[in-house]
Design an enzyme around this catalytic site. Structure first.
Site, PDB file in Angstrom:
ATOM      1  N   GLY A 172       6.802  -8.096  -8.292  1.00 29.58           N
ATOM      2  CA  GLY A 172       6.697  -9.120  -9.327  1.00 29.58           C
ATOM      3  C   GLY A 172       6.273  -8.554 -10.664  1.00 29.58           C
ATOM      4  O   GLY A 172       6.374  -9.211 -11.696  1.00 29.58           O
ATOM      5  N   ARG A 173       5.750  -7.339 -10.621  1.00 30.59           N
ATOM      6  CA  ARG A 173       5.315  -6.741 -11.888  1.00 30.59           C
ATOM      7  C   ARG A 173       5.447  -5.232 -11.854  1.00 30.59           C
ATOM      8  O   ARG A 173       4.696  -4.510 -12.490  1.00 30.59           O
ATOM      9  CB  ARG A 173       3.878  -7.116 -12.165  1.00 30.59           C
ATOM     10  CG  ARG A 173       2.954  -6.762 -11.008  1.00 30.59           C
ATOM     11  CD  ARG A 173       1.637  -6.462 -11.527  1.00 30.59           C
ATOM     12  NE  ARG A 173       0.697  -6.325 -10.433  1.00 30.59           N
ATOM     13  CZ  ARG A 173      -0.576  -6.209 -10.633  1.00 30.59           C
ATOM     14  NH1 ARG A 173      -1.048  -6.233 -11.838  1.00 30.59           N
ATOM     15  NH2 ARG A 173      -1.382  -6.056  -9.616  1.00 30.59           N
ATOM     16  N   LYS A 191       4.149   0.157 -12.990  1.00 35.12           N
ATOM     17  CA  LYS A 191       3.433  -1.032 -12.532  1.00 35.12           C
ATOM     18  C   LYS A 191       2.856  -1.753 -13.745  1.00 35.12           C
ATOM     19  O   LYS A 191       2.125  -1.148 -14.528  1.00 35.12           O
ATOM     20  CB  LYS A 191       2.312  -0.591 -11.573  1.00 35.12           C
ATOM     21  CG  LYS A 191       1.605  -1.714 -10.862  1.00 35.12           C
ATOM     22  CD  LYS A 191       0.764  -1.153  -9.729  1.00 35.12           C
ATOM     23  CE  LYS A 191      -0.074  -2.225  -9.053  1.00 35.12           C
ATOM     24  NZ  LYS A 191      -0.886  -1.654  -7.953  1.00 35.12           N
ATOM     25  N   ARG A 226       7.855  -0.564   2.843  1.00 35.96           N
ATOM     26  CA  ARG A 226       6.645  -1.141   3.417  1.00 35.96           C
ATOM     27  C   ARG A 226       6.978  -1.836   4.731  1.00 35.96           C
ATOM     28  O   ARG A 226       8.146  -2.142   4.988  1.00 35.96           O
ATOM     29  CB  ARG A 226       6.086  -2.234   2.479  1.00 35.96           C
ATOM     30  CG  ARG A 226       5.952  -1.821   1.052  1.00 35.96           C
ATOM     31  CD  ARG A 226       6.185  -3.005   0.113  1.00 35.96           C
ATOM     32  NE  ARG A 226       6.261  -2.542  -1.280  1.00 35.96           N
ATOM     33  CZ  ARG A 226       5.249  -2.543  -2.119  1.00 35.96           C
ATOM     34  NH1 ARG A 226       4.097  -3.030  -1.745  1.00 35.96           N
ATOM     35  NH2 ARG A 226       5.389  -2.072  -3.338  1.00 35.96           N
ATOM     36  N   ASP A 272       2.506  -6.174   3.295  1.00 37.27           N
ATOM     37  CA  ASP A 272       3.270  -5.664   2.150  1.00 37.27           C
ATOM     38  C   ASP A 272       2.544  -4.495   1.485  1.00 37.27           C
ATOM     39  O   ASP A 272       3.113  -3.814   0.639  1.00 37.27           O
ATOM     40  CB  ASP A 272       3.537  -6.768   1.124  1.00 37.27           C
ATOM     41  CG  ASP A 272       2.278  -7.522   0.751  1.00 37.27           C
ATOM     42  OD1 ASP A 272       1.663  -8.114   1.654  1.00 37.27           O
ATOM     43  OD2 ASP A 272       1.895  -7.510  -0.432  1.00 37.27           O
ATOM     44  N   ASN A 273       1.302  -4.275   1.853  1.00 34.95           N
ATOM     45  CA  ASN A 273       0.552  -3.157   1.292  1.00 34.95           C
ATOM     46  C   ASN A 273       0.396  -2.021   2.294  1.00 34.95           C
ATOM     47  O   ASN A 273      -0.516  -1.217   2.180  1.00 34.95           O
ATOM     48  CB  ASN A 273      -0.831  -3.632   0.812  1.00 34.95           C
ATOM     49  CG  ASN A 273      -0.730  -4.541  -0.404  1.00 34.95           C
ATOM     50  OD1 ASN A 273       0.247  -4.493  -1.148  1.00 34.95           O
ATOM     51  ND2 ASN A 273      -1.725  -5.370  -0.606  1.00 34.95           N
ATOM     52  N   ASP A 327      -1.558   0.671  -3.080  1.00 33.87           N
ATOM     53  CA  ASP A 327      -2.091  -0.552  -3.687  1.00 33.87           C
ATOM     54  C   ASP A 327      -3.605  -0.616  -3.658  1.00 33.87           C
ATOM     55  O   ASP A 327      -4.214  -1.213  -2.780  1.00 33.87           O
ATOM     56  CB  ASP A 327      -1.489  -1.803  -3.025  1.00 33.87           C
ATOM     57  CG  ASP A 327      -0.340  -2.329  -3.863  1.00 33.87           C
ATOM     58  OD1 ASP A 327       0.061  -1.634  -4.817  1.00 33.87           O
ATOM     59  OD2 ASP A 327       0.154  -3.425  -3.572  1.00 33.87           O
TER      60      ASP A 327
HETATM   61  P1  AMP Z   1      -0.675  -7.077  -4.877  1.00 35.04           P
HETATM   62  O1  AMP Z   1      -1.874  -7.950  -4.665  1.00 35.04           O
HETATM   63  O2  AMP Z   1      -0.759  -6.220  -6.095  1.00 35.04           O
HETATM   64  O3  AMP Z   1      -0.293  -6.319  -3.663  1.00 35.04           O
HETATM   65  O4  AMP Z   1       0.513  -8.102  -5.200  1.00 35.04           O
HETATM   66  C1  AMP Z   1       0.977  -9.059  -4.314  1.00 35.04           C
HETATM   67  C2  AMP Z   1       2.244  -9.687  -4.857  1.00 35.04           C
HETATM   68  O5  AMP Z   1       1.976 -10.408  -6.060  1.00 35.04           O
HETATM   69  C3  AMP Z   1       3.331  -8.694  -5.197  1.00 35.04           C
HETATM   70  O6  AMP Z   1       4.562  -9.270  -4.883  1.00 35.04           O
HETATM   71  C4  AMP Z   1       3.169  -8.518  -6.689  1.00 35.04           C
HETATM   72  O7  AMP Z   1       4.363  -8.081  -7.292  1.00 35.04           O
HETATM   73  C5  AMP Z   1       2.793  -9.906  -7.126  1.00 35.04           C
HETATM   74  N1  AMP Z   1       2.014  -9.919  -8.379  1.00 35.04           N
HETATM   75  C6  AMP Z   1       0.730  -9.510  -8.565  1.00 35.04           C
HETATM   76  N2  AMP Z   1       0.359  -9.645  -9.847  1.00 35.04           N
HETATM   77  C7  AMP Z   1       1.424 -10.150 -10.517  1.00 35.04           C
HETATM   78  C8  AMP Z   1       1.679 -10.507 -11.883  1.00 35.04           C
HETATM   79  N3  AMP Z   1       0.750 -10.389 -12.833  1.00 35.04           N
HETATM   80  N4  AMP Z   1       2.915 -10.989 -12.183  1.00 35.04           N
HETATM   81  C9  AMP Z   1       3.859 -11.123 -11.253  1.00 35.04           C
HETATM   82  N5  AMP Z   1       3.681 -10.817  -9.964  1.00 35.04           N
HETATM   83  C10 AMP Z   1       2.488 -10.328  -9.583  1.00 35.04           C
HETATM   84 MG    MG Z   2       0.987  -4.995  -3.101  1.00 40.87          MG
END
Ligand code: AMP
Ligand code: MG
Length: 492
Positions: free
Chosen positions: A96-97, A117, A187, A257-258, A267
């Site tokens: 998502g980012r 990222k 993953r 997913d991590n 992550d």
């Molecule tokens: P994470 O907690 O970093 O493993 O992220 C979990 C999910 O949320 C993943 O699909 C990320 O891409 C999405 N995500 C986290 N932060 C953001 C953000 N600021 N904008 C869009 N997607 C996000």
């Molecule tokens: Mg993640």
């Protein structure tokens, strides 16, 4: 987009094998340019390993690339699709980012994912802004580089650039982009996405074959290569989680997913290192049930691997019942594999170079005393290494005296006696870990004052965790106890 013809060749050399996989597994997603990027952290060691010229990365064009404002030649940016069990609940996710620029092929022929990222919104962003704040990206930089130096498989960090644009979280924070380097971003969740109807069964097989080619080519010769894949992933995770436990690393958000199939740590959101030894330790503010507590990590890994095994069932055997039997047989082995790694490295932490059946109880007795006296995990092993027993809170008790005698007798029974135990212990017990208060101090100076010297000094110290040098001493002190427990946040 800027163009600077005088910039030396940075050494980018991309392939895009992931983008040749079935289209259901990703979306093309260009990074969104940022206003005024500045390079604030870069690893010369990572650049070198990738075959990149660190000077070129520092050039204007180099920075524009690290910010996503310009694409290096050969890059083909995509956002990867994946799903995941988050705190036990299944969700479809995807980058998502983050965008994958491609795979850097090093001069030695190795392949590494280069991911930006915080590079802006993608088709998987849902309600998110696609951005990242500076603090958490520097945190990932520090922790991943520290993990690497500790000898733990991990994704690495090439650079962090500030964007010159604020991101809105609880408050307004400076934005940043991290360049993450990984063996791959495959993953458990990638397979969950494919298995949950995101792709056809042929595509699942293509993904499995790709994973095998990329990480486990040795199983290609096996009769059931998908069983081989499952075995390899389980083995790597058993080794990885044992290493986490041995240094007191708490990932904090072990969602499926991590969990990388390569066996790298990935992550570093709310992760942190444990000071006081306590298996119930949790740092993450969102982990209220303690699902991802230190002592639960091995069990959670096994649970995640069972989710991975489920995705492979159609490939393991044409008959579902047979497939389940095969998968279960492997999952059951995780605990034994984990325990084997843990025990052998725990022995090394106590200077034991051979095996005796009583070793495990010797270790457990020590851990129990450490727990009861709220001993610092890292410093207790340091104190034992250097015979500074009075530095541990257990010192002076009959229980500890008895244990110590047993341990010394055990060392004396080794074929070479206790002679080499200090050497073994020095290389198995780190002098320094990225302690929470030190990481916070470095981030605070960087984010609020633009002072990166505190972080740079910390990175230097963390780069040689087994040096046990005099200048590391000030980094071995534990934080003054406060009434509030240390908390880490996912608000990244
Ligand atoms: P994470 O907690 O970093 O493993 O992220 C979990 C999910 O949320 C993943 O699909 C990320 O891409 C999405 N995500 C986290 N932060 C953001 C953000 N600021 N904008 C869009 N997607 C996000
Ligand atoms: Mg993640």
């Amino acid at each position: 987009m800027t163009e600077e013809k005088t910039t030396p060749e940075a050494g980018w050399n991309f392939d895009n094998s992931y983008a040749r996989l079935p289209e259901s597994l990703y979306q093309v997603a260009n990074p969104t340019p940022v206003r005024s990027p500045e390079l604030v952290a870069a690893s010369g060691e990572v650049a070198k390993a990738l075959g990149l010229d660190i000077q070129a990365l520092h050039s204007r064009q180099g920075i524009e690339i690290l910010a996503g404002n310009q694409l290096p030649e050969g890059a083909l940016p995509i956002a990867q699709a994946y799903a995941g069990h988050q705190f036990g609940y299944f969700t479809k996710l995807g980058d998502g980012r983050a965008v994958l620029l491609g795979e850097q092929i090093t001069p030695g022929g190795e392949r590494y994912d280069i991911q930006l990222k915080g590079a802006g919104r993608t088709p998987f962003s849902r309600g998110g802004d696609g951005r990242a704040a500076l603090g958490p990206m520097l945190r990932e930089f520090i922790i991943s580089e520290a993990m690497h130096a500790l000898g733990i498989p991990t994704t690495r960090s090439l650079a962090v650039v500030t964007t010159g644009q604020p991101v809105q979280r609880d408050t307004e924070l400076p934005g940043a982009v991290l360049t993450r380097v990984a063996a791959s971003h495959l993953r458990v969740g990638t397979f969950q996405y494919a298995a949950a109807g995101g792709t056809s069964s042929e595509e699942l097989q293509t993904l499995a074959d790709y994973t095998i080619q990329r990480h486990f080519p040795e199983v290609l010769a096996e009769e059931n290569r998908y069983l081989g894949l499952l075995q390899q992933v389980i083995q790597r995770q058993a080794e990885l989680i044992a290493k986490w436990q041995l240094v007191g690393f708490i990932h904090g958000v072990m969602n499926t997913d991590n969990m990388a199939l390569s066996g790298e740590s990935i992550d570093f959101g709310p992760c942190a290192f444990m000071d006081t030894y306590d298996p119930d330790t949790v740092f993450s503010s969102i982990d209220q049930e303690g699902r991802y507590a230190y002592g639960n990590q091995p069990q959670i890994a096994a649970w995640n691997l069972a989710r991975f095994a489920e995705t492979l069932l159609p490939l393991l055997h044409a008959d579902r019942e047979e497939a389940v039997k095969l998968a279960e047989g492997e999952i059951y082995r995780f605990t034994e594999l984990f325990h084997g790694h843990w025990l052998s490295e725990m022995r090394a932490k106590l200077g034991l170079s051979n095996e005796e059946p009583e070793d495990e109880s010797l270790i457990q007795e020590l851990l129990e005393m450490m727990k009861n006296t709220r001993a610092d995990y890292t410093n207790t092993f340091r104190a034992l290494t250097f015979g500074k027993l009075e530095d541990t809170p257990m010192y002076g008790t009959n229980e500890f005296a008895g244990w110590y005698e047993k341990w010394q007798a055990r060392l004396d029974r080794q074929p070479e006696g206790a002679a080499h135990s200090e050497e073994l212990m020095r290389s198995s017990n780190p002098a320094v870990i990225p302690r929470n208060h030190r990481v916070e101090e470095a981030l605070q100076a960087a984010v609020t004052k633009g002072d990166y010297s505190v972080m740079e000094r910390l990175l230097e110290v963390l780069a040689s965790p087994y040096a046990h040098s005099a200048d590391q001493l000030e980094y071995t002190t534990v934080p003054e106890s406060t009434s509030r427990p240390y908390r880490t946040y996912c608000g990244t």
